[in-house]
Design an enzyme around this catalytic site. Structure first.
Site, PDB file in Angstrom:
ATOM      1  N   HIS A  14       2.201  -1.317   0.223  1.00  0.00           N
ATOM      2  CA  HIS A  14       2.100  -2.437   1.163  1.00  0.00           C
ATOM      3  C   HIS A  14       3.461  -2.948   1.639  1.00  0.00           C
ATOM      4  O   HIS A  14       3.516  -3.771   2.555  1.00  0.00           O
ATOM      5  CB  HIS A  14       1.189  -3.520   0.592  1.00  0.00           C
ATOM      6  CG  HIS A  14      -0.203  -2.971   0.449  1.00  0.00           C
ATOM      7  ND1 HIS A  14      -0.928  -2.549   1.539  1.00  0.00           N
ATOM      8  CD2 HIS A  14      -0.951  -2.683  -0.643  1.00  0.00           C
ATOM      9  CE1 HIS A  14      -2.083  -2.047   1.120  1.00  0.00           C
ATOM     10  NE2 HIS A  14      -2.119  -2.108  -0.192  1.00  0.00           N
ATOM     11  N   ARG A  22       5.464  -3.742  12.475  1.00  0.00           N
ATOM     12  CA  ARG A  22       6.444  -3.894  13.545  1.00  0.00           C
ATOM     13  C   ARG A  22       7.004  -2.565  14.040  1.00  0.00           C
ATOM     14  O   ARG A  22       7.740  -2.528  15.009  1.00  0.00           O
ATOM     15  CB  ARG A  22       7.630  -4.738  13.028  1.00  0.00           C
ATOM     16  CG  ARG A  22       7.481  -6.213  13.193  1.00  0.00           C
ATOM     17  CD  ARG A  22       7.598  -6.557  14.669  1.00  0.00           C
ATOM     18  NE  ARG A  22       7.231  -7.922  14.939  1.00  0.00           N
ATOM     19  CZ  ARG A  22       8.096  -8.935  15.007  1.00  0.00           C
ATOM     20  NH1 ARG A  22       9.367  -8.726  14.811  1.00  0.00           N
ATOM     21  NH2 ARG A  22       7.663 -10.141  15.273  1.00  0.00           N
ATOM     22  N   HIS A  47       0.437   6.087  -1.903  1.00  0.00           N
ATOM     23  CA  HIS A  47      -0.747   6.749  -1.358  1.00  0.00           C
ATOM     24  C   HIS A  47      -0.456   7.182   0.071  1.00  0.00           C
ATOM     25  O   HIS A  47      -0.329   6.339   0.964  1.00  0.00           O
ATOM     26  CB  HIS A  47      -1.929   5.750  -1.406  1.00  0.00           C
ATOM     27  CG  HIS A  47      -3.222   6.298  -0.910  1.00  0.00           C
ATOM     28  ND1 HIS A  47      -4.367   5.544  -0.866  1.00  0.00           N
ATOM     29  CD2 HIS A  47      -3.567   7.519  -0.451  1.00  0.00           C
ATOM     30  CE1 HIS A  47      -5.372   6.275  -0.396  1.00  0.00           C
ATOM     31  NE2 HIS A  47      -4.906   7.477  -0.130  1.00  0.00           N
ATOM     32  N   ARG A  49      -1.975   8.296   3.002  1.00  0.00           N
ATOM     33  CA  ARG A  49      -3.320   8.390   3.571  1.00  0.00           C
ATOM     34  C   ARG A  49      -3.346   9.399   4.714  1.00  0.00           C
ATOM     35  O   ARG A  49      -2.342   9.640   5.386  1.00  0.00           O
ATOM     36  CB  ARG A  49      -3.768   7.021   4.098  1.00  0.00           C
ATOM     37  CG  ARG A  49      -3.933   5.963   3.015  1.00  0.00           C
ATOM     38  CD  ARG A  49      -4.488   4.699   3.644  1.00  0.00           C
ATOM     39  NE  ARG A  49      -5.768   4.945   4.251  1.00  0.00           N
ATOM     40  CZ  ARG A  49      -6.950   4.692   3.671  1.00  0.00           C
ATOM     41  NH1 ARG A  49      -7.000   4.142   2.474  1.00  0.00           N
ATOM     42  NH2 ARG A  49      -8.066   4.980   4.289  1.00  0.00           N
ATOM     43  N   ARG A  53      -1.559   5.124   7.477  1.00  0.00           N
ATOM     44  CA  ARG A  53      -1.535   3.714   7.898  1.00  0.00           C
ATOM     45  C   ARG A  53      -0.455   2.910   7.178  1.00  0.00           C
ATOM     46  O   ARG A  53      -0.037   1.873   7.636  1.00  0.00           O
ATOM     47  CB  ARG A  53      -2.903   3.070   7.730  1.00  0.00           C
ATOM     48  CG  ARG A  53      -3.260   2.635   6.348  1.00  0.00           C
ATOM     49  CD  ARG A  53      -4.521   1.792   6.345  1.00  0.00           C
ATOM     50  NE  ARG A  53      -5.681   2.523   6.838  1.00  0.00           N
ATOM     51  CZ  ARG A  53      -6.922   2.359   6.361  1.00  0.00           C
ATOM     52  NH1 ARG A  53      -7.151   1.488   5.405  1.00  0.00           N
ATOM     53  NH2 ARG A  53      -7.922   3.052   6.834  1.00  0.00           N
ATOM     54  N   HIS A  54      -0.008   3.377   6.003  1.00  0.00           N
ATOM     55  CA  HIS A  54       1.133   2.692   5.389  1.00  0.00           C
ATOM     56  C   HIS A  54       2.235   3.706   5.046  1.00  0.00           C
ATOM     57  O   HIS A  54       3.159   3.888   5.815  1.00  0.00           O
ATOM     58  CB  HIS A  54       0.737   1.759   4.234  1.00  0.00           C
ATOM     59  CG  HIS A  54      -0.355   2.226   3.319  1.00  0.00           C
ATOM     60  ND1 HIS A  54      -0.285   3.397   2.614  1.00  0.00           N
ATOM     61  CD2 HIS A  54      -1.548   1.652   2.989  1.00  0.00           C
ATOM     62  CE1 HIS A  54      -1.376   3.524   1.878  1.00  0.00           C
ATOM     63  NE2 HIS A  54      -2.177   2.498   2.085  1.00  0.00           N
ATOM     64  N   THR A 104     -18.570   7.203  -4.962  1.00  0.00           N
ATOM     65  CA  THR A 104     -19.754   6.793  -5.700  1.00  0.00           C
ATOM     66  C   THR A 104     -20.095   5.373  -5.262  1.00  0.00           C
ATOM     67  O   THR A 104     -19.336   4.742  -4.527  1.00  0.00           O
ATOM     68  CB  THR A 104     -19.469   6.786  -7.213  1.00  0.00           C
ATOM     69  OG1 THR A 104     -18.436   5.849  -7.470  1.00  0.00           O
ATOM     70  CG2 THR A 104     -19.062   8.148  -7.705  1.00  0.00           C
ATOM     71  N   THR A 105     -21.223   4.866  -5.741  1.00  0.00           N
ATOM     72  CA  THR A 105     -21.636   3.530  -5.317  1.00  0.00           C
ATOM     73  C   THR A 105     -20.586   2.480  -5.663  1.00  0.00           C
ATOM     74  O   THR A 105     -20.404   1.520  -4.931  1.00  0.00           O
ATOM     75  CB  THR A 105     -22.969   3.141  -5.990  1.00  0.00           C
ATOM     76  OG1 THR A 105     -22.911   3.548  -7.342  1.00  0.00           O
ATOM     77  CG2 THR A 105     -24.131   3.803  -5.295  1.00  0.00           C
ATOM     78  N   GLU A 155      -8.310   7.606 -13.675  1.00  0.00           N
ATOM     79  CA  GLU A 155      -7.960   6.206 -13.429  1.00  0.00           C
ATOM     80  C   GLU A 155      -9.258   5.483 -13.115  1.00  0.00           C
ATOM     81  O   GLU A 155      -9.979   5.851 -12.178  1.00  0.00           O
ATOM     82  CB  GLU A 155      -6.970   6.072 -12.266  1.00  0.00           C
ATOM     83  CG  GLU A 155      -6.623   4.600 -12.017  1.00  0.00           C
ATOM     84  CD  GLU A 155      -5.350   4.391 -11.211  1.00  0.00           C
ATOM     85  OE1 GLU A 155      -4.447   5.240 -11.278  1.00  0.00           O
ATOM     86  OE2 GLU A 155      -5.277   3.356 -10.535  1.00  0.00           O
ATOM     87  N   GLY A 220      -0.392  -2.810  -7.124  1.00  0.00           N
ATOM     88  CA  GLY A 220       0.420  -2.879  -5.921  1.00  0.00           C
ATOM     89  C   GLY A 220       0.276  -4.149  -5.128  1.00  0.00           C
ATOM     90  O   GLY A 220       1.186  -4.978  -5.086  1.00  0.00           O
ATOM     91  N   HIS A 221      -0.861  -4.338  -4.489  1.00  0.00           N
ATOM     92  CA  HIS A 221      -1.002  -5.380  -3.473  1.00  0.00           C
ATOM     93  C   HIS A 221      -0.599  -6.754  -3.983  1.00  0.00           C
ATOM     94  O   HIS A 221       0.156  -7.478  -3.318  1.00  0.00           O
ATOM     95  CB  HIS A 221      -2.458  -5.399  -2.955  1.00  0.00           C
ATOM     96  CG  HIS A 221      -2.680  -6.350  -1.841  1.00  0.00           C
ATOM     97  ND1 HIS A 221      -3.100  -7.642  -2.050  1.00  0.00           N
ATOM     98  CD2 HIS A 221      -2.508  -6.212  -0.506  1.00  0.00           C
ATOM     99  CE1 HIS A 221      -3.197  -8.255  -0.884  1.00  0.00           C
ATOM    100  NE2 HIS A 221      -2.847  -7.415   0.064  1.00  0.00           N
TER     101      HIS A 221
END
Ligand code: PXP
Length: 248
Positions: A14, A22, A47, A49, A53-54, A104-105, A155, A220-221
């Site tokens: 992040h 920006r 990560h 992706r 996106r990051h 998974t759900t 994990e 992280g976040h």
């Protein structure tokens, strides 16, 4: 088997989210990773992706070149990502779902529904020397599938636990914690190393850190958000303090 020291992997995705808002080069996730490393992070998680996106490819190049602690490279189980991982040979590769049908759900990777394909997918990564981990829900069916495909590490997805904590839904929180506790013990009994991650905060990390069979947390976040207020180094040190206090 009891993990001696609980490792903290700091996820710097992040920092890249803010940079990409920006365009340009600032803030630099590699610089953040080096500060995290100096602050006592036992590893760095990033990560890449499919939609970039990051984190972007150049960030992975930079992390590989700069880090002295292990890189945990999170990625979807695609051909493109496999090629990138084989080029870099990171210490760890964690396979995560990016598309709805891979989940998974509870939101982890559906290893049980794809075990033959995943076994073939991870073989070259393991041959290249990366420790392959599966980001799964705390669900026995998924843990059994991870064992079948020979994953050395899982994990466990802490998202439902963390959400329940944030919402003050203590019954769900306790239920999710019980699932993580049980599946940690079960996986360790099968010889699988257990990590936990997603959504953890200074408040919610304690009961997870107290599980002595858990070897690593990836966070992280919350840390990156907290760094806005207190700086990255103190934000990481406070997470470390919360983890150590819970485990002591
Ligand atoms: N572990 C895995 C496998 C992840 O995909 C992520 C990012 O979603 C994290 C840990 C870190 O989660 P958070 O940024 O919510 O702390």
């Amino acid at each position: 088997m009891t993990a001696e020291k609980l490792r903290l992997g700091v996820n710097i995705d992040h920092v890249a989210t803010v940079r990409n808002a920006r365009g340009g080069d600032n803030p630099d996730p590699v610089r953040a990773a080096l500060i995290a490393q100096a602050a006592g992070a036992d590893g760095i998680t990033a990560h890449l992706r499919e939609d970039r996106r990051h984190i972007v490819d150049a960030d992975i190049d930079g992390l590989i070149a700069a880090l002295t602690v292990p890189l945990n490279f999170e990625m979807a189980a695609t051909h493109e990502m496999q090629q990138i991982a084989l080029r870099h040979k990171p210490h760890a590769v964690c396979l995560v779902p990016e598309k709805r049908e891979e989940r998974t759900t509870e939101g982890g990777l559906d290893v049980a529904g794809n075990d033959n394909a995943l076994a073939a997918y991870i073989a070259p990564l393991a041959d290249a020397g990366s420790r392959v981990s599966m980001f799964i829900a705390a669900d026995r069916v998924q843990v059994d599938a991870c064992r079948r495909i020979g994953a050395p590490v899982i994990e466990l997805h802490a998202g439902a636990y963390a959400d329940a904590w944030a919402e003050g839904d203590w019954a769900t929180r306790d239920n999710e914690l019980a699932k993580i506790t049980d599946m940690t013990a079960y996986a360790v009994s099968l010889g699988i190393e257990v990590h936990v991650g997603h959504g953890l905060t200074y408040d919610s990390v304690g009961p997870i850190a107290a599980l002595r069979q858990v070897s690593e947390l990836n966070i992280g976040h919350f840390i990156i958000g907290e760094a806005i207020f207190r700086g990255l180094d103190p934000a990481i040190q406070e997470m470390r303090r919360c983890m150590d206090a819970a485990r002591a």
